[in-house]
Design a protein around this motif. Structure first.
Motif, short mmCIF file in Angstrom:
data_model
loop_
_atom_site.label_atom_id
_atom_site.label_comp_id
_atom_site.label_asym_id
_atom_site.label_seq_id
_atom_site.Cartn_x
_atom_site.Cartn_y
_atom_site.Cartn_z
N HIS A 32 2.24 -26.84 -8.27
CA HIS A 32 3.54 -26.20 -8.35
C HIS A 32 4.67 -27.23 -8.22
O HIS A 32 5.32 -27.56 -9.22
N HIS A 42 1.43 -17.85 -13.17
CA HIS A 42 2.55 -18.21 -12.30
C HIS A 42 2.08 -17.91 -10.89
O HIS A 42 2.36 -16.85 -10.33
N GLY A 45 9.54 -17.57 -14.79
CA GLY A 45 8.73 -17.93 -13.64
C GLY A 45 8.37 -19.40 -13.77
O GLY A 45 8.85 -20.10 -14.67
N ILE A 46 7.55 -19.87 -12.86
CA ILE A 46 7.14 -21.28 -12.86
C ILE A 46 5.66 -21.33 -13.18
O ILE A 46 4.81 -20.91 -12.38
N SER A 47 5.36 -21.82 -14.35
CA SER A 47 3.96 -21.88 -14.80
C SER A 47 3.21 -22.95 -14.03
O SER A 47 3.62 -24.11 -13.98
N THR A 48 2.08 -22.55 -13.45
CA THR A 48 1.18 -23.51 -12.83
C THR A 48 -0.04 -23.75 -13.71
O THR A 48 -1.04 -24.30 -13.27
N ARG A 58 3.01 -12.73 -12.43
CA ARG A 58 3.76 -13.39 -11.34
C ARG A 58 3.46 -12.65 -10.05
O ARG A 58 3.89 -11.51 -9.87
#
Length: 418
Positions: free
Chosen positions: A341, A221, A386-389, A201
């Motif tokens: 995203h 992320h 987190g936000i997985s891309t 991240r």
């Protein structure tokens, strides 16, 4: 590999095997104990964070904001741990698939991934939320934070590990790497057999390091070049409200909107409203020629956009603005410049909205809502890794369930294969 790091990983692997056999009630008790320890250690944690902030004189505003722990933010971290504790246990999930002609009954059951290495920058809350989510899902985690949050991360890791011990769980399921040398990150990314998944991240430099050295599976992320598209059928007042929130509410985070796209048919009405509201909050605008015509006629200040602005994650009170001739051009722009995203559309046209939700490549797409809602807590996960891309193995905010895989479970009564 550094001997100390190797021991942390080996201890985590052994502890994870033990944790995987612990029932949900004990894992929940561990999360409750962590929340209690965090509440009791508020003064120490905030003091450690104040030391980090005092030393972080070379950070930009966005990184400083991510580093800062306020009493309210620490309360939010405690609440997130309790929300993860109270969420359904992902390891209790078993689903029936089929019954075969020979009588075999086939199921799929969720299981932990194993040892997860999390490499992150600036945000000390990741120390706690990553530990909480991995504990809930039966995984071990090895954390390596950035130098800017070294004292905050160490204080939080000590608190988390003490909470585990309070609940009769092995402290080693949360490993913490205190050595801040770049080589330790490279070793984590290459620790085949000891690390089952790495989650980085951070910014572009960290992702370049991952690309160069990763030998274990990685869920990226990465950067958030997030888009908001104001469609021809948008409600201008709603568009103004959403654009303001998406850009201004907390500009230094990855789900803040960076590029505003406005359909040409509604731009004369909607764009000046948004721009004036932004200007009151100190937002500077980098505007394309069509948008410049609209804002120039409205007497709103702006700067001309450059080609680089469309790919920029500003993480500040700066936004790129483009007036587009059609819905399709808005989607093409997002395809060309987005980072998969977050993307949102404002429109009263349900058909256009559904086309946008189906066709735009982003981990979270929203209709008539701010990009700031692409967040694990806001979407009901309690917290997020987190936000997985990436698209493998998860896409978007990763909660406890996204830290599991499925194995096949087959129940029979003596069948043999002919």
């Amino acid at each position: 590999m550094d001997p100390e790091l190797k021991k942390i990983l080996e201890d985590a692997k052994a502890a994870q095997r033990s944790l995987a056999r612990v029932d949900a009630a004990q894992r929940s008790a561990g999360l409750g104990a962590i929340a209690e320890r965090l509440s009791a250690a508020r003064a120490e944690v905030l003091a450690a964070n104040a030391e980090d902030l005092a030393r972080a004189t070379d950070l930009d505003a966005a990184m400083t904001d991510r580093l800062r722990l306020t009493p309210a933010r620490l309360d939010g971290v405690v609440a997130a741990v309790r929300a993860v504790r109270d969420a359904p246990d992902p390891l209790a999930e078993e689903r029936f698939m089929t019954q075969r002609p020979n009588g075999l009954r086939v199921f799929r059951r969720r299981v932990p991934l194993g040892v997860i290495a999390v490499v992150f920058e600036a945000r000390p809350n990741v120390t706690v939320e990553a530990a909480a989510l991995t504990l809930r899902s039966g995984n071990a985690v090895v954390l390596r934070g950035g130098k800017e949050a070294a004292r905050s991360n160490a204080a939080l890791a000590d608190v988390v590990r003490a909470g585990l011990v309070d609940a009769g769980l092995p402290a080693e399921v949360v490993g913490f790497v205190r050595d801040l040398a770049r080589e330790r990150v490279v070793e984590l990314l290459g620790a085949t057999g000891l690390v089952d998944l790495a989650i980085p991240r951070g910014g572009a430099s960290l992702m370049r390091l991952v690309d160069a050295h990763a030998r274990v599976p990685v869920v990226r992320h990465g950067a958030g070049v997030c888009h908001l598209y104001v469609d021809a059928a948008a409600d201008p007042a709603m568009a103004e409200s959403i654009a303001f929130n998406a850009k201004v509410q907390r500009p230094g985070v990855c789900n803040a909107m960076e590029t505003l796209l406005v359909h040409a048919d509604i731009a004369p009405e909607a764009l000046p409203r948004i721009a004036r509201r932004w200007a009151e909050a100190g937002v500077s605008m980098r505007v394309d020629p069509r948008g410049a015509e609209v804002l120039g006629a409205a007497g709103v200040a702006f700067e001309p956009a450059t080609d680089e602005d469309w790919d920029r994650e500003f993480l500040s009170l700066t936004a790129a603005v483009r007036v587009v001739p059609s819905f399709d051009e808005a989607v093409r722009h997002i395809d060309a410049h987005g980072t998969q995203h977050t993307a949102a559309i404002v429109t009263q046209d349900a058909q256009a909205a559904e086309r946008f939700l189906a066709s735009v490549e982003a981990s979270c797409v929203l209709w008539n809502a701010s990009t700031r809602f692409n967040d694990g807590g806001e979407l009901g996960l309690g917290a997020e890794m987190g936000i997985s891309t990436s698209r493998m193995h998860a896409f978007g905010p990763m909660g406890a369930r996204e830290l599991t895989a499925e194995k096949f479970v087959v129940r029979g009564d003596g069948q043999v294969r002919g």
